[in-house]
Design an enzyme around this catalytic site. Structure first.
Site, mmCIF file in Angstrom:
data_model
loop_
_atom_site.group_PDB
_atom_site.id
_atom_site.type_symbol
_atom_site.label_atom_id
_atom_site.label_comp_id
_atom_site.label_asym_id
_atom_site.label_seq_id
_atom_site.Cartn_x
_atom_site.Cartn_y
_atom_site.Cartn_z
ATOM 1 C CG ASN A 186 56.889 48.021 4.148
ATOM 2 O OD1 ASN A 186 56.722 47.885 5.369
ATOM 3 N ND2 ASN A 186 57.487 47.092 3.413
ATOM 4 N N GLY B 126 59.070 44.443 -4.219
ATOM 5 C CA GLY B 126 58.557 44.603 -5.576
ATOM 6 C C GLY B 126 59.572 44.169 -6.621
ATOM 7 C CE LYS C 242 49.794 43.705 10.192
ATOM 8 N NZ LYS C 242 50.940 44.296 9.506
ATOM 9 C CB CYS D 236 61.620 41.699 14.436
ATOM 10 S SG CYS D 236 60.376 40.590 13.860
ATOM 11 N N GLY E 216 60.529 37.757 -3.367
ATOM 12 C CA GLY E 216 61.188 39.011 -3.699
ATOM 13 C C GLY E 216 60.759 39.444 -5.092
ATOM 14 N N GLY E 217 59.698 40.238 -5.150
ATOM 15 C CA GLY E 217 59.277 40.825 -6.431
ATOM 16 C C GLY E 217 58.611 39.885 -7.413
ATOM 17 N N GLY F 44 56.015 48.982 10.557
ATOM 18 C CA GLY F 44 56.385 48.870 11.965
ATOM 19 C C GLY F 44 55.721 47.683 12.644
ATOM 20 C CG LEU F 45 56.825 43.952 12.043
ATOM 21 C CD1 LEU F 45 58.226 43.783 12.596
ATOM 22 C CD2 LEU F 45 56.292 42.597 11.597
#
Lengths: 255, 305
Positions: free
Chosen positions: B71, B219, B47, B132, B245-246, B74-75
């Site tokens: 989503n 997704g 993360k 960010c 990416g997905g 907010g980190l």
């Protein structure tokens, strides 16, 4: 390793008013599941509804290794799940999440609002079999929002409806007893908040089962976090990993 | 039949297979310990880590959208100190290549995070999250601009000997320009794509579906766009690309690799199923046998006209 497993639906029951039950047979699950725990279920139709959905445990019949998921059709996921039939398979992960804390020294009071009855169906059975003193308060708008009446007649259950067409008339919080109890509650946030406030200045402890839009159910995405008071201050805490059951005194209710 | 060779060299890094768990959809690693053998992964990226702990956004943070999700977590994060004392020791029992996703509220914070962690032997590379929101620049992401991208990568490159991977936002006009700036700044590789900016509205309440209003879309919905960006960037830069990416199947993995990614990252698929990455690794192997591909490295960027 824990993983999604395909389980066959062994039975299905429609309760009316968009409430349904699905039954599954799996000894591994019935051996370890405890009220408070929940399951993540892949509802299918992957390319439209990709996320799995959380469902609380409902009734458990350990002698037959049967467990039940009880839900109301409220959105896409529950709609799709409601169209499954006996013999169909769904992918299930769990049980996950923590447990309601039973107290052997105090009287246990269970407070359920609407579909929040789920975890208390099995909890009532466990408490009765272990001779632990408890009363279940089960409230809904009207009679058709209250299910499991036969099953619950075996226990000390007080039914309450806002319309008064079944059981006592009014709101559940009007019927709660004052005193020193171990309170466990599940239902709409507003009800759980009122239950908490009712006992806030008493010696009773109140445990609430929180709900939030969920992503993974495994703790990796942080999607379901809510404000909880921790020793390090107010933090966003994951409902799926640290919950779903929390001490009501640690919940930031004004979210 | 002999097993296909899934190993990939990525600059100084050598991945035993091309499947890496993406940042933000795999926690810090320990969360997945009961679901998968972390050693089976090609790599793992944590993360996003800011210097200080962050509480992230209020709820609701996620919303399902057709073929994907939105989503704005907010980190939320534990900060470098707890990361070093609580998370790095956990990783000592695993051999998986470990990347730390580095976040920052401003240019200086990225440097402070890398400075703090640069000598940690267990960390194999830094992935710099250039998406960010910058608190001093009206919430702009650094990777929306070539100059900021260049500046941040260059400033970090001087601090650490570990490979620096620039993770870029796809929500830009000209990805080639951003990719070139990262390369010029000294990046050893590029992760592409981060989530696309998106939103959803509840038409009854007329409120945004997530508290932050805007969020990131991920997704299968974003896969064709992500693939096109990887393809474009691969033609522009010489440094290797981590494509994402997905991605949700062996076919998706191979598509990204043929388009020009050297390795891939699995994100949203892990949210849907914590074991998705492991299932995908196994099916890549199977798919390669069926297609008679012997070595995955040989497929990188090998598109036919």
């Amino acid at each position: 390793m824990r993983k999604y497993r395909k389980l066959k639906i062994t039975d299905k029951k429609r309760w009316g008013n968009n409430y349904l039950s699905l039954f599954f047979e799996d000894k591994e699950i019935t051996d370890k599941v405890f009220p408070g725990n929940f399951f993540m279920i892949k509802v299918g139709n992957f390319y439209k509804n990709i996320l799995p959905r959380p469902f609380s445990i409902a009734r458990v019949f350990p002698e037959k290794s049967v467990f039940e998921i009880f839900f109301q059709v409220v959105g896409d996921g529950t709609k799709i799940l409601s169209e499954y039939n006996e013999g169909d398979e769904v992918e299930i992960l769990g049980p996950v999440g923590n447990r309601f804390p039973v107290n052997n020294d105090k009287k246990n009071i269970l407070v359920a609002g609407g579909r929040g009855i789920s975890p208390f169906l099995y909890l009532s059975k466990i408490l009765k079999s272990e001779n632990i003193d408890f009363t279940l308060f089960y409230g809904g708008k009207s009679e058709k929002d209250l299910m499991f009446k036969d099953y619950l007649s075996e226990f000390d259950t007080i039914f309450i409806t806002e319309t008064g067409d079944f059981g006592q008339k009014g709101l559940i919080t009007e019927y709660l007893p004052e005193g020193d109890f171990n309170i466990m509650t599940c239902g709409p946030d507003i009800m759980m908040k009122k239950v908490y406030e009712f006992y806030e200045n008493s010696d009773s402890s109140v445990f609430v089962s929180l709900e939030e839009r969920m992503g993974c159910g495994t703790g990796i995405c942080y999607g379901c976090a809510k404000k909880i008071i921790t020793p390090e201050g107010v933090k966003m805490v994951r409902i799926c990993q640290e919950g779903p059951v929390f001490d009501g005194g640690k919940v930031v209710w004004d979210e | 039949m002999s097993k296909p060779d899934l190993s990939v060299k990525f600059g100084k890094l050598k991945f035993k297979n091309p499947v890496i768990l993406a940042s933000g959809t795999a926690g810090y690693g320990y969360e997945l310990e009961n679901y998968i053998d972390l050693n089976e992964l090609g790599g793992f990226i944590t993360k996003g880590i800011y210097f200080n702990p962050r509480s992230g956004n209020p709820s609701p943070r996620i919303y399902e959208t057709p073929c994907g999700m939105l989503n704005a977590i907010g980190l939320q994060g534990i900060g470098v100190k707890r990361f070093k004392s609580e998370i790095l020791p956990f990783w000592k029992k695993y051999k998986t290549i470990l990347g730390v996703n580095v976040a920052g509220e401003d240019e200086d914070e990225y440097k402070r995070v890398v400075e703090y962690l640069k000598d940690e032997k267990r960390i194999d590379f830094f992935e710099i999250n250039l998406s960010c929101p910058n608190v001093h620049a009206g919430g702009k992401s650094p990777s929306w601009e070539p100059e900021t991208t260049y500046k941040i990568i260059k400033s970090i490159k001087n601090i650490s000997d570990k490979p620096i991977i620039a993770k870029l936002s796809p929500s830009v006009t000209y990805i080639e320009e951003i990719g070139e700036s990262a390369e010029k700044g000294g990046a050893d590789g590029i992760s592409l794509v981060n989530t696309f900016v998106g939103m959803a509205i509840d038409i009854k309440s007329r409120k945004a579906r997530i508290s932050n209003v805007l969020g990131g879309v991920s997704g299968p919905a974003i896969k064709p766009m992500a693939l096109a960006l990887v393809y474009k960037l691969h033609k522009t830069v010489k440094i290797p690309i981590m494509g994402l990416g997905g991605i949700n199947s062996a076919e998706d993995v191979l598509e990204f690799i043929i388009a020009g990614a050297s390795v891939v990252q699995i994100g949203t698929a892990s949210i849907i199923d914590p074991a998705a990455s492991i299932k995908i690794i196994k099916s890549v192997e199977k798919e390669m046998v069926e297609l008679n591909y012997k070595k995955i490295e040989k497929l990188i960027g090998k598109m036919e006209k």
